[in-house]
Design a protein around this motif. Structure first.
Motif, PDB file in Angstrom:
ATOM      1  N   ALA A  50      -8.234  -4.363   4.017  1.00  0.00           N
ATOM      2  CA  ALA A  50      -8.878  -3.564   2.787  1.00  0.00           C
ATOM      3  C   ALA A  50      -8.212  -2.393   2.617  1.00  0.00           C
ATOM      4  N   THR A  51      -6.950  -2.841   2.182  1.00  0.00           N
ATOM      5  CA  THR A  51      -5.886  -1.914   1.862  1.00  0.00           C
ATOM      6  C   THR A  51      -5.748  -1.410   0.311  1.00  0.00           C
ATOM      7  N   GLY A  52      -6.594  -2.306  -0.569  1.00  0.00           N
ATOM      8  CA  GLY A  52      -6.303  -1.733  -2.230  1.00  0.00           C
ATOM      9  C   GLY A  52      -6.650  -0.200  -2.331  1.00  0.00           C
ATOM     10  N   PRO A  53      -7.648   0.420  -1.837  1.00  0.00           N
ATOM     11  CA  PRO A  53      -7.782   1.916  -2.082  1.00  0.00           C
ATOM     12  C   PRO A  53      -6.428   2.517  -1.631  1.00  0.00           C
ATOM     13  N   GLU A  54      -6.194   2.159  -0.657  1.00  0.00           N
ATOM     14  CA  GLU A  54      -4.842   2.929  -0.006  1.00  0.00           C
ATOM     15  C   GLU A  54      -3.412   2.622  -1.022  1.00  0.00           C
ATOM     16  N   ALA A  55      -3.511   1.513  -1.374  1.00  0.00           N
ATOM     17  CA  ALA A  55      -2.223   1.263  -2.484  1.00  0.00           C
ATOM     18  C   ALA A  55      -2.542   1.827  -3.679  1.00  0.00           C
ATOM     19  N   ALA A  56      -3.805   2.053  -4.085  1.00  0.00           N
ATOM     20  CA  ALA A  56      -3.857   2.786  -5.426  1.00  0.00           C
ATOM     21  C   ALA A  56      -3.627   4.141  -5.273  1.00  0.00           C
ATOM     22  N   LYS A  57      -4.066   4.791  -4.264  1.00  0.00           N
ATOM     23  CA  LYS A  57      -3.627   6.229  -3.827  1.00  0.00           C
ATOM     24  C   LYS A  57      -2.115   6.439  -3.769  1.00  0.00           C
ATOM     25  N   TRP A  58      -1.338   5.258  -3.000  1.00  0.00           N
ATOM     26  CA  TRP A  58       0.045   5.513  -2.886  1.00  0.00           C
ATOM     27  C   TRP A  58       0.678   5.476  -4.427  1.00  0.00           C
ATOM     28  N   LEU A  59       0.252   4.449  -5.072  1.00  0.00           N
ATOM     29  CA  LEU A  59       1.004   4.221  -6.577  1.00  0.00           C
ATOM     30  C   LEU A  59       0.536   5.569  -7.365  1.00  0.00           C
ATOM     31  N   SER A 118      -3.742   2.969 -11.787  1.00  0.00           N
ATOM     32  CA  SER A 118      -4.232   1.425 -11.421  1.00  0.00           C
ATOM     33  C   SER A 118      -5.730   1.563 -11.764  1.00  0.00           C
ATOM     34  N   ILE A 119      -6.271   0.262 -11.835  1.00  0.00           N
ATOM     35  CA  ILE A 119      -7.535  -0.201 -12.164  1.00  0.00           C
ATOM     36  C   ILE A 119      -7.883  -1.306 -10.973  1.00  0.00           C
ATOM     37  N   PHE A 120      -9.197  -1.149 -10.270  1.00  0.00           N
ATOM     38  CA  PHE A 120      -9.482  -2.113  -9.304  1.00  0.00           C
ATOM     39  C   PHE A 120      -9.993  -3.206 -10.009  1.00  0.00           C
TER      40      PHE A 120
END
Length: 126
Positions: A65-74, A81-83
């Motif tokens: 569940a790394t999507g939020p971490e990726a969004a923050k990194w980007l 970003s948009i989920f």
């Protein structure tokens, strides 16, 4: 009349069928599909080779569940970003690091409306 410049959109999604479906929608809406990867780890490894105006990100990826971490990194790299997820509650908890959320299954009308949020975010960067 000024032509609207297409957005270059990247998709972080671990399901290839969903990625293909969203790629077709992005192109049908007149934008450029900048590629997709299935994990946050792949994104970090490939970031320097990807040209994008914004990213669509699923919550659950191949590396968890790394999507939020990726969004923050980007976001820290200046990429909004948009989920794109069925986990609307999780996306809502991370609303401060994304421009919004598109619920799965993705409808082209919702995609079209939400993609315009990237234009506003890019415009505000100068």
């Amino acid at each position: 009349m000024t032509a609207i410049v297409p957005l270059r959109l990247f998709y972080l999604e671990d399901n290839p069928l969903i990625a293909f479906h969203v790629e077709a929608m992005i192109e049908d809406l007149g934008h450029v599909f900048a590629g997709s990867l299935s994990s946050f780890a792949e994104l970090k490894a490939s970031f320097s080779k990807i040209v994008m105006d914004g990213a669509l990100i699923d919550i659950d990826l191949a590396d968890g569940a790394t999507g939020p971490e990726a969004a923050k990194w980007l976001l820290n790299k200046g990429v909004p970003s948009i989920f794109v997820t069925g986990q609307t509650e999780v996306a809502a908890k991370h609303a401060s690091i994304s421009l919004g959320m598109i619920a799965k299954p993705v409808a082209i009308e919702d995609m079209a409306a939400k993609l315009e949020l990237f234009r506003s975010a890019i415009g505000s960067k100068g």
